[in-house]
Design a protein around this motif. Structure first.
Motif, PDB file in Angstrom:
ATOM      1  N   ASN A  77      44.210  52.990  44.143  1.00 22.26           N
ATOM      2  CA  ASN A  77      43.635  51.439  44.142  1.00 22.26           C
ATOM      3  C   ASN A  77      44.531  51.110  45.200  1.00 22.26           C
ATOM      4  O   ASN A  77      45.389  50.350  45.249  1.00 22.26           O
ATOM      5  CB  ASN A  77      44.345  50.557  42.850  1.00 22.26           C
ATOM      6  CG  ASN A  77      43.693  51.505  41.247  1.00 22.26           C
ATOM      7  OD1 ASN A  77      42.595  51.410  41.419  1.00 22.26           O
ATOM      8  ND2 ASN A  77      45.367  51.439  41.103  1.00 22.26           N
ATOM      9  N   SER A 107      48.887  50.895  44.671  1.00 26.24           N
ATOM     10  CA  SER A 107      48.760  51.435  43.239  1.00 26.24           C
ATOM     11  C   SER A 107      48.018  53.108  42.631  1.00 26.24           C
ATOM     12  O   SER A 107      47.204  52.662  43.859  1.00 26.24           O
ATOM     13  CB  SER A 107      48.885  51.210  42.788  1.00 26.24           C
ATOM     14  OG  SER A 107      47.954  51.050  41.986  1.00 26.24           O
ATOM     15  N   GLN A 109      46.807  55.615  40.532  1.00 23.74           N
ATOM     16  CA  GLN A 109      46.409  56.543  38.976  1.00 23.74           C
ATOM     17  C   GLN A 109      46.119  56.986  37.892  1.00 23.74           C
ATOM     18  O   GLN A 109      45.202  58.129  39.216  1.00 23.74           O
ATOM     19  CB  GLN A 109      45.954  54.849  37.364  1.00 23.74           C
ATOM     20  CG  GLN A 109      46.066  53.634  38.133  1.00 23.74           C
ATOM     21  CD  GLN A 109      45.133  52.409  37.955  1.00 23.74           C
ATOM     22  OE1 GLN A 109      44.380  52.388  38.112  1.00 23.74           O
ATOM     23  NE2 GLN A 109      45.854  52.449  36.224  1.00 23.74           N
ATOM     24  N   ARG A 110      46.490  58.185  37.012  1.00 18.25           N
ATOM     25  CA  ARG A 110      45.685  58.733  36.717  1.00 18.25           C
ATOM     26  C   ARG A 110      44.689  58.356  36.263  1.00 18.25           C
ATOM     27  O   ARG A 110      44.778  57.335  35.188  1.00 18.25           O
ATOM     28  CB  ARG A 110      46.754  60.046  35.584  1.00 18.25           C
ATOM     29  CG  ARG A 110      47.335  61.042  36.478  1.00 18.25           C
ATOM     30  CD  ARG A 110      48.308  62.183  35.412  1.00 18.25           C
ATOM     31  NE  ARG A 110      48.964  60.928  34.039  1.00 18.25           N
ATOM     32  CZ  ARG A 110      50.027  60.711  34.158  1.00 18.25           C
ATOM     33  NH1 ARG A 110      50.431  61.789  34.542  1.00 18.25           N
ATOM     34  NH2 ARG A 110      50.538  60.266  32.685  1.00 18.25           N
ATOM     35  N   ASN A 114      45.087  56.668  32.747  1.00 18.33           N
ATOM     36  CA  ASN A 114      45.279  54.542  33.500  1.00 18.33           C
ATOM     37  C   ASN A 114      46.702  55.385  34.050  1.00 18.33           C
ATOM     38  O   ASN A 114      46.958  53.881  33.995  1.00 18.33           O
ATOM     39  CB  ASN A 114      44.609  54.021  32.784  1.00 18.33           C
ATOM     40  CG  ASN A 114      42.960  54.050  32.948  1.00 18.33           C
ATOM     41  OD1 ASN A 114      42.655  54.187  33.997  1.00 18.33           O
ATOM     42  ND2 ASN A 114      42.166  53.070  32.224  1.00 18.33           N
ATOM     43  N   TYR A 116      49.650  54.714  36.276  1.00 10.31           N
ATOM     44  CA  TYR A 116      50.694  54.866  37.187  1.00 10.31           C
ATOM     45  C   TYR A 116      51.201  55.590  37.532  1.00 10.31           C
ATOM     46  O   TYR A 116      52.745  56.241  36.697  1.00 10.31           O
ATOM     47  CB  TYR A 116      51.579  53.818  37.175  1.00 10.31           C
ATOM     48  CG  TYR A 116      49.927  52.318  37.297  1.00 10.31           C
ATOM     49  CD1 TYR A 116      49.414  51.646  38.209  1.00 10.31           C
ATOM     50  CD2 TYR A 116      49.561  51.568  35.895  1.00 10.31           C
ATOM     51  CE1 TYR A 116      48.803  51.039  38.295  1.00 10.31           C
ATOM     52  CE2 TYR A 116      49.013  50.656  36.218  1.00 10.31           C
ATOM     53  CZ  TYR A 116      48.075  49.901  37.160  1.00 10.31           C
ATOM     54  OH  TYR A 116      47.405  48.977  37.084  1.00 10.31           O
ATOM     55  N   ASP A 119      53.691  52.489  40.663  1.00 12.34           N
ATOM     56  CA  ASP A 119      52.823  51.251  40.401  1.00 12.34           C
ATOM     57  C   ASP A 119      53.056  50.627  41.647  1.00 12.34           C
ATOM     58  O   ASP A 119      52.979  51.116  43.000  1.00 12.34           O
ATOM     59  CB  ASP A 119      54.780  50.679  39.252  1.00 12.34           C
ATOM     60  CG  ASP A 119      54.509  49.354  38.559  1.00 12.34           C
ATOM     61  OD1 ASP A 119      52.566  48.930  38.392  1.00 12.34           O
ATOM     62  OD2 ASP A 119      54.708  48.943  37.942  1.00 12.34           O
ATOM     63  N   GLN A 120      52.337  49.084  41.749  1.00  8.31           N
ATOM     64  CA  GLN A 120      52.060  48.785  42.459  1.00  8.31           C
ATOM     65  C   GLN A 120      53.408  47.915  43.677  1.00  8.31           C
ATOM     66  O   GLN A 120      54.615  48.131  43.476  1.00  8.31           O
ATOM     67  CB  GLN A 120      51.546  46.688  42.118  1.00  8.31           C
ATOM     68  CG  GLN A 120      50.506  46.098  43.543  1.00  8.31           C
ATOM     69  CD  GLN A 120      50.336  45.011  43.101  1.00  8.31           C
ATOM     70  OE1 GLN A 120      49.793  44.507  41.899  1.00  8.31           O
ATOM     71  NE2 GLN A 120      49.620  44.091  44.400  1.00  8.31           N
TER      72      GLN A 120
END
Length: 169
Positions: A77, A107, A109-110, A114, A116, A119-120
């Motif tokens: 993302n 970030s 993710q799988r 979903n 993380y 994380d962001q």
């Protein structure tokens, strides 16, 4: 005289050849070539809005051998880039040194659940360039070249994060 020149050149060539063959054994590689580009991830979903940064990231992923696919196990993302321009010079006229900062949130993710994996986070890359107020066209060109270099650097750092992520999975 010719024999001495021949021996000197032969010895130089032999030493050069030995040095060239020894370089790969010590781990030396040219940047952007060889196995350093292998990120260990074969497919990835890239979730971003179209931008110059997303184009750079797409090229870097392709160069690293990562296929962009909606059926990939991981999703990157990528947020919107934020560019900040800071004047490092004390005066407002003449030649100025300008620092460009590019910051982008991201970030990982799988896609299956979903979750993380990262994380962001925010990635920031910085460069400087010189600009002259009397040459506005050159200033704009220099700024654009600096921004392109920042985007390439940010994309490469994302690849490095993916490589590190793959090593810890």
């Amino acid at each position: 005289m010719k024999r001495r020149t021949f021996l000197a050149r032969s010895l130089s060539a032999a030493l050069l050849g030995a040095g060239i063959t020894a370089l790969p054994g010590c781990g030396f590689q040219l940047r952007g070539t060889g196995a350093t580009q292998d990120a260990g991830i074969e497919r990835l979903v890239l979730a971003t809005t179209p931008s110059a940064l997303s184009d750079s990231v797409t090229r870097a992923l392709h160069d690293a051998g990562i296929e962009l696919s909606d059926a990939a196990p991981l999703r990157l993302n990528l947020g919107t880039e934020r560019i900040q321009e800071i004047s490092l010079s004390g005066s407002d006229s003449g030649t100025q040194e300008i620092e460009l900062q590019l910051e982008v949130p991201f970030s990982i993710q799988r896609t299956a659940d979903n979750a993380y994996l990262l994380d962001q986070q925010r990635m920031q890359v910085t460069t400087t360039f010189r600009a002259n107020d009397n040459e506005l066209l050159t200033r704009d060109n220099d700024r654009e070249r600096a921004l392109e270099a920042l985007r390439r650097d940010a994309a490469q750092r994302l690849i490095d994060r993916l490589r590190n992520l793959d090593a810890t999975r």
